[in-house]
Design a protein around this motif. Sequence first.
Motif, PDB file in Angstrom:
ATOM      1  N   LEU A 196      -1.323  20.557 -62.364  1.00 43.23           N
ATOM      2  CA  LEU A 196      -1.973  20.730 -61.066  1.00 43.23           C
ATOM      3  C   LEU A 196      -2.320  19.382 -60.467  1.00 43.23           C
ATOM      4  N   ASP A 197      -2.237  19.282 -59.148  1.00 46.10           N
ATOM      5  CA  ASP A 197      -2.812  18.144 -58.447  1.00 46.10           C
ATOM      6  C   ASP A 197      -4.325  18.326 -58.461  1.00 46.10           C
ATOM      7  N   ALA A 198      -5.047  17.386 -59.063  1.00 43.95           N
ATOM      8  CA  ALA A 198      -6.493  17.552 -59.222  1.00 43.95           C
ATOM      9  C   ALA A 198      -7.226  17.493 -57.896  1.00 43.95           C
ATOM     10  N   GLY A 199      -6.683  16.772 -56.924  1.00 44.46           N
ATOM     11  CA  GLY A 199      -7.338  16.663 -55.633  1.00 44.46           C
ATOM     12  C   GLY A 199      -7.227  17.938 -54.831  1.00 44.46           C
ATOM     13  N   SER A 200      -6.011  18.419 -54.609  1.00 46.69           N
ATOM     14  CA  SER A 200      -5.786  19.620 -53.798  1.00 46.69           C
ATOM     15  C   SER A 200      -5.885  20.902 -54.595  1.00 46.69           C
ATOM     16  N   PHE A 201      -5.844  20.808 -55.907  1.00 44.22           N
ATOM     17  CA  PHE A 201      -5.883  21.943 -56.831  1.00 44.22           C
ATOM     18  C   PHE A 201      -4.704  22.891 -56.592  1.00 44.22           C
ATOM     19  N   THR A 202      -3.570  22.299 -56.323  1.00 49.24           N
ATOM     20  CA  THR A 202      -2.339  23.069 -56.132  1.00 49.24           C
ATOM     21  C   THR A 202      -1.359  22.746 -57.242  1.00 49.24           C
ATOM     22  N   GLU A 203      -0.473  23.703 -57.528  1.00 48.91           N
ATOM     23  CA  GLU A 203       0.487  23.538 -58.612  1.00 48.91           C
ATOM     24  C   GLU A 203       1.578  22.554 -58.232  1.00 48.91           C
ATOM     25  N   LEU A 204       1.878  21.647 -59.153  1.00 50.36           N
ATOM     26  CA  LEU A 204       2.984  20.708 -58.983  1.00 50.36           C
ATOM     27  C   LEU A 204       4.191  21.131 -59.812  1.00 50.36           C
ATOM     28  N   ALA A 205       3.932  21.573 -61.034  1.00 52.02           N
ATOM     29  CA  ALA A 205       5.047  21.907 -61.918  1.00 52.02           C
ATOM     30  C   ALA A 205       4.543  22.747 -63.083  1.00 52.02           C
ATOM     31  N   ARG A 206       5.498  23.342 -63.792  1.00 50.50           N
ATOM     32  CA  ARG A 206       5.205  24.037 -65.049  1.00 50.50           C
ATOM     33  C   ARG A 206       6.413  23.904 -65.965  1.00 50.50           C
ATOM     34  N   ALA A 207       6.145  23.932 -67.261  1.00 47.53           N
ATOM     35  CA  ALA A 207       7.209  23.843 -68.270  1.00 47.53           C
ATOM     36  C   ALA A 207       6.949  24.910 -69.324  1.00 47.53           C
ATOM     37  N   GLU A 208       7.902  25.833 -69.491  1.00 42.97           N
ATOM     38  CA  GLU A 208       7.682  26.998 -70.352  1.00 42.97           C
ATOM     39  C   GLU A 208       8.005  26.699 -71.807  1.00 42.97           C
ATOM     40  N   ALA A 209       7.062  27.016 -72.689  1.00 49.14           N
ATOM     41  CA  ALA A 209       7.249  26.859 -74.134  1.00 49.14           C
ATOM     42  C   ALA A 209       8.106  28.010 -74.678  1.00 49.14           C
ATOM     43  N   PRO A 210       8.648  27.865 -75.890  1.00 50.99           N
ATOM     44  CA  PRO A 210       9.534  28.905 -76.436  1.00 50.99           C
ATOM     45  C   PRO A 210       8.808  30.113 -77.004  1.00 50.99           C
ATOM     46  N   HIS A 211       7.478  30.141 -76.944  1.00 49.42           N
ATOM     47  CA  HIS A 211       6.724  31.263 -77.502  1.00 49.42           C
ATOM     48  C   HIS A 211       5.331  31.304 -76.857  1.00 49.42           C
ATOM     49  N   ALA A 212       4.604  32.346 -77.160  1.00 50.46           N
ATOM     50  CA  ALA A 212       3.203  32.428 -76.759  1.00 50.46           C
ATOM     51  C   ALA A 212       2.374  31.547 -77.688  1.00 50.46           C
ATOM     52  N   ILE A 213       1.511  30.734 -77.109  1.00 51.25           N
ATOM     53  CA  ILE A 213       0.652  29.836 -77.879  1.00 51.25           C
ATOM     54  C   ILE A 213      -0.740  30.460 -77.960  1.00 51.25           C
ATOM     55  N   PRO A 214      -1.269  30.670 -79.168  1.00 48.26           N
ATOM     56  CA  PRO A 214      -2.624  31.227 -79.275  1.00 48.26           C
ATOM     57  C   PRO A 214      -3.638  30.370 -78.518  1.00 48.26           C
ATOM     58  N   PHE A 215      -4.680  31.032 -78.039  1.00 50.67           N
ATOM     59  CA  PHE A 215      -5.698  30.316 -77.275  1.00 50.67           C
ATOM     60  C   PHE A 215      -6.349  29.240 -78.140  1.00 50.67           C
ATOM     61  N   GLY A 216      -6.326  28.015 -77.641  1.00 46.70           N
ATOM     62  CA  GLY A 216      -6.913  26.898 -78.370  1.00 46.70           C
ATOM     63  C   GLY A 216      -8.207  26.440 -77.735  1.00 46.70           C
ATOM     64  N   PHE A 217      -8.646  25.278 -78.145  1.00 44.66           N
ATOM     65  CA  PHE A 217      -9.935  24.780 -77.691  1.00 44.66           C
ATOM     66  C   PHE A 217      -9.786  23.487 -76.881  1.00 44.66           C
ATOM     67  N   HIS A 218      -9.521  22.373 -77.558  1.00 49.43           N
ATOM     68  CA  HIS A 218      -9.599  21.090 -76.862  1.00 49.43           C
ATOM     69  C   HIS A 218      -8.397  20.205 -77.181  1.00 49.43           C
ATOM     70  N   GLY A 219      -8.189  19.231 -76.306  1.00 56.33           N
ATOM     71  CA  GLY A 219      -7.073  18.315 -76.494  1.00 56.33           C
ATOM     72  C   GLY A 219      -7.291  17.011 -75.765  1.00 56.33           C
ATOM     73  N   MET A 220      -6.279  16.138 -75.843  1.00 51.02           N
ATOM     74  CA  MET A 220      -6.354  14.836 -75.197  1.00 51.02           C
ATOM     75  C   MET A 220      -4.973  14.427 -74.739  1.00 51.02           C
ATOM     76  N   PHE A 221      -4.965  13.556 -73.718  1.00 48.43           N
ATOM     77  CA  PHE A 221      -3.709  12.995 -73.231  1.00 48.43           C
ATOM     78  C   PHE A 221      -3.628  11.546 -73.673  1.00 48.43           C
ATOM     79  N   ARG A 222      -2.465  11.186 -74.239  1.00 52.82           N
ATOM     80  CA  ARG A 222      -2.220   9.805 -74.694  1.00 52.82           C
ATOM     81  C   ARG A 222      -1.111   9.207 -73.851  1.00 52.82           C
ATOM     82  N   HIS A 223      -1.411   8.114 -73.168  1.00 49.15           N
ATOM     83  CA  HIS A 223      -0.401   7.442 -72.350  1.00 49.15           C
ATOM     84  C   HIS A 223       0.600   6.718 -73.231  1.00 49.15           C
ATOM     85  N   ASP A 224       1.860   6.719 -72.828  1.00 49.45           N
ATOM     86  CA  ASP A 224       2.879   5.945 -73.534  1.00 49.45           C
ATOM     87  C   ASP A 224       2.855   4.498 -73.045  1.00 49.45           C
TER      88      ASP A 224
END
Length: 471
Positions: free
Chosen positions: A443-471
């Motif tokens: 999502l664009d954090a400013g406008s809160f509109t969708e930019l893109a999505r990428a579908e995983a090969p399965h349903a992922i159980p509901f998780g809790f927390h994560g982090m983003f690591r820049h390359d």
Amino acid sequence: MSEHATATAAYLAGFTTLDNEVRDAALPVEGEIPGWLQGSLTRNGPARFEAGERGFRHWFDGQAMLHRFAVAGGAVTYTNRFLRTDSFRQTEQGRIGFGEFATDPCQSLFARMFTRFKLTPNSSVNVVPMDDGFVAIGETPIAVRFDPDTLETAGVAGYTDHLDGPITTAHPHQHPGSGDLVNYVLRFGRRSRYQIYRQRDMERRLVASVPTARPGYLHSFAITGRYAVLVVFPLVVNPLALLLPGRPFIENYRWRPELGTRFVLVDLDSGATDTLTTDEPMFAFHHINAFHDGEKIVVDLCAYPDSSVIDATYLDRLRDPRDPVPVARPTRYVLDPAGRTVTGRRLTDETMELPRINYGTRNGADYRYAYGVGNRDQRGDDFLNQLVKLDVHTGVTSVWRQPGCYPGEPVFVPAPDPSAEDDGVLLSVVLDGARQRSFLLVLDAGSFTELARAEAPHAIPFGFHGMFRHD
């Protein structure tokens, strides 16, 4: 089946065991991911809910799985791996070998008494950088190292100090000035103590030891440039009860609303402490942020009126389409140490959980925007089915929703050379109940509109927390 029951049944894949593991699977992308977004989102959460024929009782008890969405040049690859701890290996043998949040081991009475003192290594709540690497953590002070690229488990990280205690939070903070990790370890005893510490590398330096007769259950805490702020809700335990067999950890705690709520301020330099109390009972899993407003301290959190949400997140209740989950609302508390007062008000009537902010620049400082998950009908009877952006200055909210979709925690990633606090994107792992697949939402954090999505090969159980690591 009613429309409500159909919608609710759609999210049950989020509480179903996922055994499928894949590595570097290329995902189809719809839309356009910003070219500057280069790196990986790593998420943590439960993904195995049974051991042989016996099931874990609570959402928080499921065995940890890591998920990595690597983004480069507008493309996305996906990897997922179980965290291979001693707790996980016991489940492969069909056994529950450690006491979890709300599940006791399936052992004899004598063995259960022994295992009450074994800390579960099932670090299923969060991932954080630590000691020039990355670790998965939970509510016991066991940090499990993993390779951030392959997600292979690399063993338990050993501390070089002598702090001890069985309980901590899975939400350590980075000190806004020094960058030290700040957290606490709770030591039970005749006089229990919250041991607040600052950590560099693998050494934890004790800042203050705060005594308490009836420790509260604290999933997280807040931090400012000066203080750690422990909000002690009236969900408390008599430490002697933990010595008795027969009840899992959280079921020893009791809701005592007559105790009100305590705000404990710990000076992170001197170790001096101060406590302010309000008669208002409340409960929260997650703090949003805290900061100084002159001589006052502002604490924002996602507040429930009581602790019934813990009972509502047992798996049998979560899987029951007739059983709503209590909702939390963003609430601000202003502490005035000089006047000895605590005043609170809702920031919005919109519901919010799993909150995130622009942590890199606004942690412990005045801020404007918070992001989280919420409930479209505000009753909690279709689980968490929308994303919410809150302007804490005005109370104005924006939402993203799609019928039959259930988003997870939105992680904010700032744009290069941002022009505003909300200049960046939000990344959320969303379960599409109709397709029984999950996807990475951008999502664009400013406008809160969708930019893109990428579908995983399965349903992922509901998780809790994560982090983003820049390359």
